[in-house]
Design a protein around this motif. Sequence first.
Motif, PDB file in Angstrom:
ATOM      1  N   VAL A  62       0.736  -1.225   0.218  1.00 22.69           N
ATOM      2  CA  VAL A  62       0.145   0.093  -0.116  1.00 22.69           C
ATOM      3  C   VAL A  62       1.535   1.144  -0.084  1.00 22.69           C
ATOM      4  N   VAL A  63       0.142   2.517  -0.206  1.00 21.31           N
ATOM      5  CA  VAL A  63       1.116   3.503  -0.404  1.00 21.31           C
ATOM      6  C   VAL A  63       0.489   4.001   0.899  1.00 21.31           C
ATOM      7  N   PHE A  64       0.604   5.814   1.773  1.00 23.27           N
ATOM      8  CA  PHE A  64       0.216   5.966   2.661  1.00 23.27           C
ATOM      9  C   PHE A  64       0.373   7.647   2.110  1.00 23.27           C
ATOM     10  N   ILE A  65      -0.890   8.253   1.778  1.00 23.97           N
ATOM     11  CA  ILE A  65      -1.420   9.893   1.707  1.00 23.97           C
ATOM     12  C   ILE A  65      -1.711  10.266   2.478  1.00 23.97           C
ATOM     13  N   GLU A  66      -1.725  11.541   3.466  1.00 20.42           N
ATOM     14  CA  GLU A  66      -2.087  12.685   3.935  1.00 20.42           C
ATOM     15  C   GLU A  66      -3.492  12.722   3.419  1.00 20.42           C
ATOM     16  N   PRO A  67      -4.824  13.462   3.985  1.00 15.87           N
ATOM     17  CA  PRO A  67      -5.508  13.936   2.893  1.00 15.87           C
ATOM     18  C   PRO A  67      -5.847  15.354   3.113  1.00 15.87           C
ATOM     19  N   PRO A  68      -6.080  16.774   2.691  1.00 17.48           N
ATOM     20  CA  PRO A  68      -6.301  17.782   3.119  1.00 17.48           C
ATOM     21  C   PRO A  68      -7.071  17.894   4.022  1.00 17.48           C
ATOM     22  N   GLN A  69      -8.076  19.110   4.395  1.00 15.97           N
ATOM     23  CA  GLN A  69      -8.785  18.473   5.710  1.00 15.97           C
ATOM     24  C   GLN A  69      -9.502  18.859   4.647  1.00 15.97           C
ATOM     25  N   LEU A  70     -11.249  18.216   5.909  1.00 13.95           N
ATOM     26  CA  LEU A  70     -12.340  17.514   4.699  1.00 13.95           C
ATOM     27  C   LEU A  70     -13.505  17.337   5.343  1.00 13.95           C
ATOM     28  N   SER A  71     -14.920  17.595   5.115  1.00 11.93           N
ATOM     29  CA  SER A  71     -15.889  18.170   6.377  1.00 11.93           C
ATOM     30  C   SER A  71     -16.546  16.797   6.652  1.00 11.93           C
ATOM     31  N   PHE A  72     -16.791  16.667   7.386  1.00  7.91           N
ATOM     32  CA  PHE A  72     -17.569  15.523   7.703  1.00  7.91           C
ATOM     33  C   PHE A  72     -18.447  14.779   6.505  1.00  7.91           C
ATOM     34  N   GLU A  73     -19.015  15.109   6.135  1.00  6.99           N
ATOM     35  CA  GLU A  73     -19.899  14.978   4.768  1.00  6.99           C
ATOM     36  C   GLU A  73     -19.021  14.680   4.281  1.00  6.99           C
ATOM     37  N   ASP A  74     -18.359  14.932   3.610  1.00  9.82           N
ATOM     38  CA  ASP A  74     -16.662  14.472   2.262  1.00  9.82           C
ATOM     39  C   ASP A  74     -16.675  13.187   2.630  1.00  9.82           C
ATOM     40  N   TRP A  75     -15.608  13.177   3.523  1.00 14.31           N
ATOM     41  CA  TRP A  75     -15.285  12.018   4.677  1.00 14.31           C
ATOM     42  C   TRP A  75     -16.577  10.467   3.958  1.00 14.31           C
ATOM     43  N   ASN A  76     -17.708  11.132   4.670  1.00 11.53           N
ATOM     44  CA  ASN A  76     -18.499  10.024   4.941  1.00 11.53           C
ATOM     45  C   ASN A  76     -18.915   9.538   3.359  1.00 11.53           C
ATOM     46  N   ASP A  77     -18.832  10.383   2.371  1.00 10.93           N
ATOM     47  CA  ASP A  77     -19.995  10.331   0.859  1.00 10.93           C
ATOM     48  C   ASP A  77     -18.165   9.866   0.180  1.00 10.93           C
ATOM     49  N   TYR A  78     -17.515  10.339   0.277  1.00 13.24           N
ATOM     50  CA  TYR A  78     -16.414   9.486  -0.656  1.00 13.24           C
ATOM     51  C   TYR A  78     -15.181   9.350  -0.236  1.00 13.24           C
ATOM     52  N   PHE A  79     -14.932   8.483   0.868  1.00 14.08           N
ATOM     53  CA  PHE A  79     -13.999   8.423   1.559  1.00 14.08           C
ATOM     54  C   PHE A  79     -14.431   7.378   2.519  1.00 14.08           C
ATOM     55  N   GLN A  80     -14.467   5.799   1.846  1.00  9.29           N
ATOM     56  CA  GLN A  80     -14.198   4.962   1.821  1.00  9.29           C
ATOM     57  C   GLN A  80     -13.732   3.227   1.184  1.00  9.29           C
ATOM     58  N   GLU A  81     -13.539   2.584   2.391  1.00  7.16           N
ATOM     59  CA  GLU A  81     -13.263   1.359   2.087  1.00  7.16           C
ATOM     60  C   GLU A  81     -13.709   0.457   0.775  1.00  7.16           C
TER      61      GLU A  81
END
Length: 241
Positions: A62-81
């Motif tokens: 795997v490769v690790f990345i540090e995401p930008p600051q995101l809203s709670f909604e964006d985390w839930n909507d777009y960043f899922q395993e």
Amino acid sequence: MDSQLTDLADNTPSPTEESTLHSSEALELIEHSSDITLNITTPVGRKFFCHARFIGPHSSSVVFIEPPQLSFEDWNDYFQEGFWLNAKAIGQKGFGAVIHFRSQIKFIQRYPFPLIALSIPHSMKVRQLRKEPRYDVKITGRIIHSSTQRECEIRNLSKNGCQFSLPKLGHQFYMGEPLTIEICDSSAIKHDLPPLEGLICNVGHTGHNLLYGLQFNEEGRTNVQMLLKKLRFNGSRLSFG
């Protein structure tokens, strides 16, 4: 020195429109803390675009990345395993390259700090950017500009340009601005080298620093030849002998 540069250039692949490299080779071109662009598509077709920070590969594929600051909604909507994305990064080494690859989100950590692990594909698309290689260096310079004089670090060097870094705090430069860099590295004092002159041709950032590309003018191209002749390859970068 000239023969060393020729040997190094001869061992570097010539620029091509696009090629395919094994992922381990492609990832070596991307510097730690550099920008990586993520284009995410959810299973229902919604798309999300953002810039993140490249950390590096892990031995567990795997490769690790540090995401930008995101809203709670964006985390839930777009960043899922399990979500798929297309990633693009710029590699500054050698000829410079744009690296493209498709990946899947394998792991997400939100607390105590955000971290995302992406799958590493077998191969990646690489498009070369330059007609000549740039060589890694670490040379202290002094910027001479109408509005400021401050130290910088020259990070790579070619016969037509260089990249240098500055802290984000302080005066910033813009595309097309003329600039002069005096070589003031402690290892170069005895050489009395002429300054490098040119125009700012690109601006980026990594970590806490801004990265600038300087395209030499005619005098700068003449002066950099004198600098290159004083440098020796130490196994990882060019340095003063």
